[in-house]
Design a protein around this motif. Structure first.
Motif, PDB file in Angstrom:
ATOM      1  N   PHE A  84     110.583  39.519  -0.561  1.00  0.00           N
ATOM      2  CA  PHE A  84     111.800  40.332  -0.471  1.00  0.00           C
ATOM      3  C   PHE A  84     112.929  39.556   0.204  1.00  0.00           C
ATOM      4  O   PHE A  84     114.092  39.651  -0.207  1.00  0.00           O
ATOM      5  N   GLN A  85     112.588  38.781   1.223  1.00  0.00           N
ATOM      6  CA  GLN A  85     113.616  37.993   1.913  1.00  0.00           C
ATOM      7  C   GLN A  85     114.271  37.000   0.968  1.00  0.00           C
ATOM      8  O   GLN A  85     115.509  36.872   0.928  1.00  0.00           O
ATOM      9  N   THR A  86     113.456  36.284   0.207  1.00  0.00           N
ATOM     10  CA  THR A  86     113.997  35.253  -0.689  1.00  0.00           C
ATOM     11  C   THR A  86     114.827  35.872  -1.810  1.00  0.00           C
ATOM     12  O   THR A  86     115.939  35.408  -2.117  1.00  0.00           O
ATOM     13  N   VAL A  87     114.298  36.913  -2.430  1.00  0.00           N
ATOM     14  CA  VAL A  87     115.013  37.537  -3.550  1.00  0.00           C
ATOM     15  C   VAL A  87     116.339  38.130  -3.089  1.00  0.00           C
ATOM     16  O   VAL A  87     117.395  37.904  -3.707  1.00  0.00           O
ATOM     17  N   LEU A  88     116.330  38.885  -2.006  1.00  0.00           N
ATOM     18  CA  LEU A  88     117.533  39.608  -1.597  1.00  0.00           C
ATOM     19  C   LEU A  88     118.564  38.717  -0.914  1.00  0.00           C
ATOM     20  O   LEU A  88     119.764  38.922  -1.072  1.00  0.00           O
ATOM     21  N   MET A  89     118.102  37.712  -0.169  1.00  0.00           N
ATOM     22  CA  MET A  89     119.056  36.840   0.516  1.00  0.00           C
ATOM     23  C   MET A  89     119.689  35.824  -0.439  1.00  0.00           C
ATOM     24  O   MET A  89     120.637  35.134  -0.065  1.00  0.00           O
TER      25      MET A  89
ATOM     26  N   GLU B 289     118.944  50.465  -4.480  1.00  0.00           N
ATOM     27  CA  GLU B 289     119.600  49.373  -5.187  1.00  0.00           C
ATOM     28  C   GLU B 289     118.920  48.040  -4.881  1.00  0.00           C
ATOM     29  O   GLU B 289     118.677  47.230  -5.789  1.00  0.00           O
ATOM     30  N   CYS B 290     118.611  47.802  -3.607  1.00  0.00           N
ATOM     31  CA  CYS B 290     117.928  46.562  -3.227  1.00  0.00           C
ATOM     32  C   CYS B 290     116.544  46.482  -3.862  1.00  0.00           C
ATOM     33  O   CYS B 290     116.155  45.444  -4.412  1.00  0.00           O
TER      34      CYS B 290
ATOM     35  N   ASP C 182     123.598  39.199  -4.327  1.00  0.00           N
ATOM     36  CA  ASP C 182     124.849  39.757  -3.804  1.00  0.00           C
ATOM     37  C   ASP C 182     124.611  40.763  -2.672  1.00  0.00           C
ATOM     38  O   ASP C 182     125.563  41.215  -2.036  1.00  0.00           O
ATOM     39  N   PHE C 183     123.356  41.110  -2.432  1.00  0.00           N
ATOM     40  CA  PHE C 183     123.033  42.041  -1.345  1.00  0.00           C
ATOM     41  C   PHE C 183     123.005  41.362   0.021  1.00  0.00           C
ATOM     42  O   PHE C 183     122.895  42.035   1.043  1.00  0.00           O
TER      43      PHE C 183
END
Length: 291
Positions: free
Chosen positions: A218-223, A188-189, A226-227
């Motif tokens: 990845f840090q910027t997109v996911l943080m 999902e991530c 909603d993840f």
């Protein structure tokens, strides 16, 4: 549940084969080999695909340390893993080795816990808080920053940009984060990150000629998604961040064995032949003893 291991590599296919054997057939393994590696080295990695039915090898990008092509290689591996139905993936290097037996590592993946190290920029331990990686053109994809002259040229061109007060525009409405390159993340991530990359071309353009974009993307997109509340701020990797025997991070050997055994990490890095041979033998012995 289908689980994958994504590998960026540039040398020593024999060592990666040891990792493949240790991981076993429960994992699908996706490998990107630096296109500028020696032909015989690339052939050695390609031979692993022919030998093992759960291994796929790609060699699309010339990967210089610090360059954006490393991020592109990682995104290629994520794309292929998602295409093959992977539900949980670990990103490692060709110089990593598992610190768990195959069954235990598969069991960890079954928990679907997302592990990603991240700190909001500006980071006190990164030059200019990390923003210099984006607001100045860092030409690591054009010059080899591992060589003295390549490094000098890159630093000179950044210095000129500072002198003339040039700063390129980056999306200002994004809260940037940075952290360790290697992670363990759910489908999902990863699917969300891949969609974000396609739907936000201006954001991706900010990584052209940046420095170590794989430590920010990845840090910027996911943080900023909603993840964020479903991510554990840990990479579950055992790394000795010190200058030792000419390397930083240190090449692991038998001196690290006690700390390795005490670590809750999924993988250790970095290993090399022949320095790490004794350590790996001890780790394998611990597997067999159920330690």
């Amino acid at each position: 549940m289908k689980q994958g291991v994504l590998v960026t590599a540039f040398k020593e296919p024999v060592w990666l084969e040891r990792t493949i054997r240790q991981l076993g057939e429960g994992f699908s393994i996706f490998v990107h080999v630096d296109r500028k590696s020696k032909p015989e080295v690339i052939d050695g990695f390609m031979a692993l695909e022919r030998k093992y039915g759960n291994v796929k090898v790609f060699s699309r990008y010339r990967v210089n340390w610090g360059g954006n092509n490393h991020l592109k290689a990682i995104l290629l591996l994520v794309e292929e893993a998602l295409k093959d139905g992977m539900e949980y993936c670990h990103l490692i290097t060709g110089q990593d080795y598992p610190l768990m037996g195959s069954d235990d590592l598969l069991a960890e993946g079954e928990k679907q816990i997302n592990y990603l190290n991240s700190v909001k920029l500006p980071r006190a331990d990164w030059k200019d808080g990390g923003y210099d990686r984006l607001i100045y053109y860092n030409f690591f994809d054009l010059f080899n920053g591992r060589t003295r002259w390549g490094r000098r040229i890159i630093h000179y061109l950044v210095a000129v940009q500072r002198i003339v007060s040039f700063k390129r525009k980056i999306p200002e409405d994004t809260g940037y984060y940075g952290g360790m390159t290697y992670w363990s993340l759910s489908r999902e991530c990863l699917a969300y990150a891949m969609r974000y990359a396609v739907e936000h071309p201006d954001f991706m353009k900010a990584f052209d000629h940046s420095f170590c974009a794989e430590e920010i993307f990845f840090q910027t997109v996911l943080m900023n998604s909603d993840f964020r509340d479903k991510i554990v701020n840990d990479d579950r990797r055992f790394i000795v961040w010190e200058f030792r025997d000419g390397n930083n991070p240190a090449t692991l050997d038998e001196r690290d064995y006690s700390r390795v055994l005490e670590s809750p990490a999924f993988f250790m890095r970095k290993i090399a032949y022949p320095q790490s041979a004794g350590l790996i033998a001890e780790v394998n012995r611990a597997y067999r003893q159920g330690n």
